[in-house]
Design a protein around this motif. Structure first.
Motif, mmCIF file in Angstrom:
data_model
loop_
_atom_site.group_PDB
_atom_site.id
_atom_site.type_symbol
_atom_site.label_atom_id
_atom_site.label_comp_id
_atom_site.label_asym_id
_atom_site.label_seq_id
_atom_site.Cartn_x
_atom_site.Cartn_y
_atom_site.Cartn_z
ATOM 1 N N LEU A 184 43.361 -29.151 143.256
ATOM 2 C CA LEU A 184 43.973 -30.217 144.282
ATOM 3 C C LEU A 184 44.439 -29.136 145.135
ATOM 4 C CD1 LEU A 184 44.461 -33.758 143.585
ATOM 5 C CD2 LEU A 184 42.403 -33.274 144.447
ATOM 6 N N TYR A 185 45.649 -28.901 145.084
ATOM 7 C CA TYR A 185 46.386 -27.421 145.710
ATOM 8 C C TYR A 185 45.838 -26.253 145.807
ATOM 9 C CZ TYR A 185 50.426 -25.739 147.619
ATOM 10 O OH TYR A 185 50.398 -24.972 148.605
ATOM 11 N N VAL A 186 44.767 -26.283 144.684
ATOM 12 C CA VAL A 186 44.044 -24.553 145.291
ATOM 13 C C VAL A 186 42.804 -25.034 146.384
ATOM 14 C CG1 VAL A 186 41.653 -23.546 144.257
ATOM 15 C CG2 VAL A 186 44.228 -23.563 142.611
ATOM 16 N N LEU A 187 42.056 -26.308 146.288
ATOM 17 C CA LEU A 187 41.268 -26.617 147.434
ATOM 18 C C LEU A 187 41.334 -27.305 148.843
ATOM 19 C CD1 LEU A 187 38.467 -27.704 148.063
ATOM 20 C CD2 LEU A 187 39.334 -30.376 147.070
ATOM 21 N N ALA A 188 42.774 -27.381 148.766
ATOM 22 C CA ALA A 188 43.787 -27.452 149.465
ATOM 23 C C ALA A 188 43.728 -26.175 150.411
ATOM 24 C CB ALA A 188 44.810 -28.222 149.881
ATOM 25 N N VAL A 189 44.304 -25.279 149.566
ATOM 26 C CA VAL A 189 44.532 -23.550 150.199
ATOM 27 C C VAL A 189 43.232 -23.459 150.578
ATOM 28 C CG1 VAL A 189 45.230 -21.291 149.975
ATOM 29 C CG2 VAL A 189 46.592 -23.940 149.361
ATOM 30 N N LEU A 190 41.885 -23.931 149.779
ATOM 31 C CA LEU A 190 40.630 -23.295 150.346
ATOM 32 C C LEU A 190 40.195 -23.409 150.804
ATOM 33 C CD1 LEU A 190 38.049 -21.009 149.212
ATOM 34 C CD2 LEU A 190 37.452 -23.265 148.002
ATOM 35 N N LEU A 191 40.668 -24.829 151.835
ATOM 36 C CA LEU A 191 39.718 -25.712 152.388
ATOM 37 C C LEU A 191 40.717 -25.158 154.082
ATOM 38 C CD1 LEU A 191 39.578 -29.003 151.619
ATOM 39 C CD2 LEU A 191 37.865 -27.272 151.963
ATOM 40 N N ARG A 192 42.270 -24.543 153.996
ATOM 41 C CA ARG A 192 42.710 -24.137 154.865
ATOM 42 C C ARG A 192 41.974 -22.590 155.808
ATOM 43 N NH1 ARG A 192 48.643 -23.305 156.287
ATOM 44 N NH2 ARG A 192 48.785 -21.918 157.830
ATOM 45 N N PHE A 193 41.598 -21.991 153.810
ATOM 46 C CA PHE A 193 41.425 -20.492 153.913
ATOM 47 C C PHE A 193 39.880 -20.340 155.510
ATOM 48 C CE2 PHE A 193 38.596 -17.383 152.594
ATOM 49 C CZ PHE A 193 39.349 -16.116 153.165
ATOM 50 N N LEU A 194 39.490 -21.777 154.917
ATOM 51 C CA LEU A 194 37.886 -21.838 155.307
ATOM 52 C C LEU A 194 37.555 -21.967 156.609
ATOM 53 C CD1 LEU A 194 35.401 -22.975 151.850
ATOM 54 C CD2 LEU A 194 35.816 -20.770 153.096
ATOM 55 N N PHE A 195 38.585 -23.532 157.112
ATOM 56 C CA PHE A 195 39.036 -23.472 158.159
ATOM 57 C C PHE A 195 39.766 -22.433 159.383
ATOM 58 C CE2 PHE A 195 39.138 -28.720 156.179
ATOM 59 C CZ PHE A 195 37.419 -28.367 156.245
ATOM 60 N N GLN A 196 39.878 -21.753 158.889
ATOM 61 C CA GLN A 196 40.341 -20.629 159.792
ATOM 62 C C GLN A 196 39.667 -19.630 159.918
ATOM 63 O OE1 GLN A 196 44.059 -19.686 157.348
ATOM 64 N NE2 GLN A 196 45.440 -18.859 159.113
ATOM 65 N N LEU A 197 38.310 -19.980 159.134
ATOM 66 C CA LEU A 197 36.739 -18.072 159.272
ATOM 67 C C LEU A 197 36.973 -18.574 159.912
ATOM 68 C CD1 LEU A 197 37.589 -15.902 157.453
ATOM 69 C CD2 LEU A 197 36.075 -16.837 155.719
ATOM 70 N N VAL A 198 35.797 -20.681 160.073
ATOM 71 C CA VAL A 198 35.082 -20.782 160.584
ATOM 72 C C VAL A 198 35.479 -21.264 162.042
ATOM 73 C CG1 VAL A 198 33.793 -21.141 158.709
ATOM 74 C CG2 VAL A 198 34.840 -22.575 159.910
ATOM 75 N N GLU A 199 37.157 -20.865 162.427
ATOM 76 C CA GLU A 199 37.527 -21.543 163.530
ATOM 77 C C GLU A 199 37.487 -22.629 164.030
ATOM 78 O OE1 GLU A 199 36.581 -18.515 166.451
ATOM 79 O OE2 GLU A 199 37.673 -17.241 165.743
ATOM 80 N N ALA A 200 37.429 -23.919 162.575
ATOM 81 C CA ALA A 200 37.528 -25.172 162.792
ATOM 82 C C ALA A 200 38.776 -25.874 163.605
ATOM 83 C CB ALA A 200 37.447 -25.559 161.738
ATOM 84 N N GLU A 201 38.798 -26.456 164.132
ATOM 85 C CA GLU A 201 39.917 -27.491 165.136
ATOM 86 C C GLU A 201 41.015 -27.780 164.543
ATOM 87 O OE1 GLU A 201 41.119 -31.620 167.328
ATOM 88 O OE2 GLU A 201 38.922 -31.125 166.362
ATOM 89 N N PHE A 202 42.283 -27.039 164.593
ATOM 90 C CA PHE A 202 43.272 -26.960 164.362
ATOM 91 C C PHE A 202 44.381 -28.037 164.132
ATOM 92 C CE2 PHE A 202 48.114 -25.489 164.570
ATOM 93 C CZ PHE A 202 48.195 -25.290 163.658
ATOM 94 N N TYR A 203 44.276 -28.945 165.729
ATOM 95 C CA TYR A 203 44.886 -30.021 165.086
ATOM 96 C C TYR A 203 43.772 -30.815 165.415
ATOM 97 C CZ TYR A 203 47.413 -27.038 168.502
ATOM 98 O OH TYR A 203 48.253 -25.867 168.904
ATOM 99 N N ASN A 204 43.177 -30.747 164.408
ATOM 100 C CA ASN A 204 43.072 -31.861 163.758
ATOM 101 C C ASN A 204 43.809 -32.697 162.872
ATOM 102 O OD1 ASN A 204 41.307 -33.715 161.195
ATOM 103 N ND2 ASN A 204 38.899 -32.603 162.897
#
Length: 192
Positions: A19-39
């Motif tokens: 679960l922690y690896v998934l959380a870090v991966l999602l953060r990494f991918l959201f940064q990469l695709v420039e997803a909404e930060f304040y979501n």
């Protein structure tokens, strides 16, 4: 550890680390695709992953838009989780090369799975006409758009039916089947 307690311990360790690896991966991918930060979902991921990333970023700089500290953190957490599971199952000494190769292949596989499941969830949600301002739906749209956009160019919408998720799923699964086995073999070769 005896067999009776080993299975629950392995399950617990595996779950927490995955679960922690998934959380870090999602953060990494959201940064990469420039997803909404304040979501709110993005903010949750930032809060739970920020402490170790803050430390790692002092020593590991980003390369362009790629957060290399997040990649190192994912690898380290995955390797530690695999090592603990191996020890709980009664394993002996294990080489760092085996752990690194295995963790890298698992992370690539997890990345494919994240995109596959995100597209499936987004497609199911589109059938029930979700609120476009829902924080989860907007993050799913941000995450999957880089994958779906090229598919939409290949096959335009047919009478209101968007087949791009189907094409993307077939393409992602094809790439996963094509890439993971050679990576696994390469990881095994590099460890010996």
């Amino acid at each position: 550890m005896n067999g009776y307690l080993a299975n629950p311990a392995v399950f617990l360790v595996n779950s927490v680390f995955e679960l922690y690896v998934l959380a870090v991966l999602l953060r990494f991918l959201f940064q990469l695709v420039e997803a909404e930060f304040y979501n709110p979902v993005s903010q949750f991921l930032v809060k739970i992953t920020h402490p170790p990333l803050k430390i790692l970023r002092r020593f590991i700089p980003s390369i362009g838009r790629v957060d290399t500290a997040a990649i190192v953190l994912m690898l380290a957490v995955k390797m530690l989780g695999d090592f603990l599971v191996f020890q709980l199952q009664g394993g002996g000494a294990v080489g760092i090369g085996i752990l690194t190769g295995s963790a890298a292949v698992q992370l690539v596989s997890l990345t494919f799975n994240v995109f596959i499941y995100a597209i499936i969830i987004q497609a199911i949600l589109s059938w029930i006409n979700p609120d476009p301002y829902n924080p989860v739906y907007s993050l799913l749209a941000d995450l999957t758009e880089p994958v779906l956009r090229p598919c939409r160019r290949l096959i335009p919408t047919l009478g209101g039916l968007d087949l791009s998720p189907l094409i993307a799923l077939i393409g992602l699964q094809f790439l996963k089947i094509l890439i993971i086995p050679p990576l696994h073999q390469l990881a095994l070769m590099l460890t010996f």
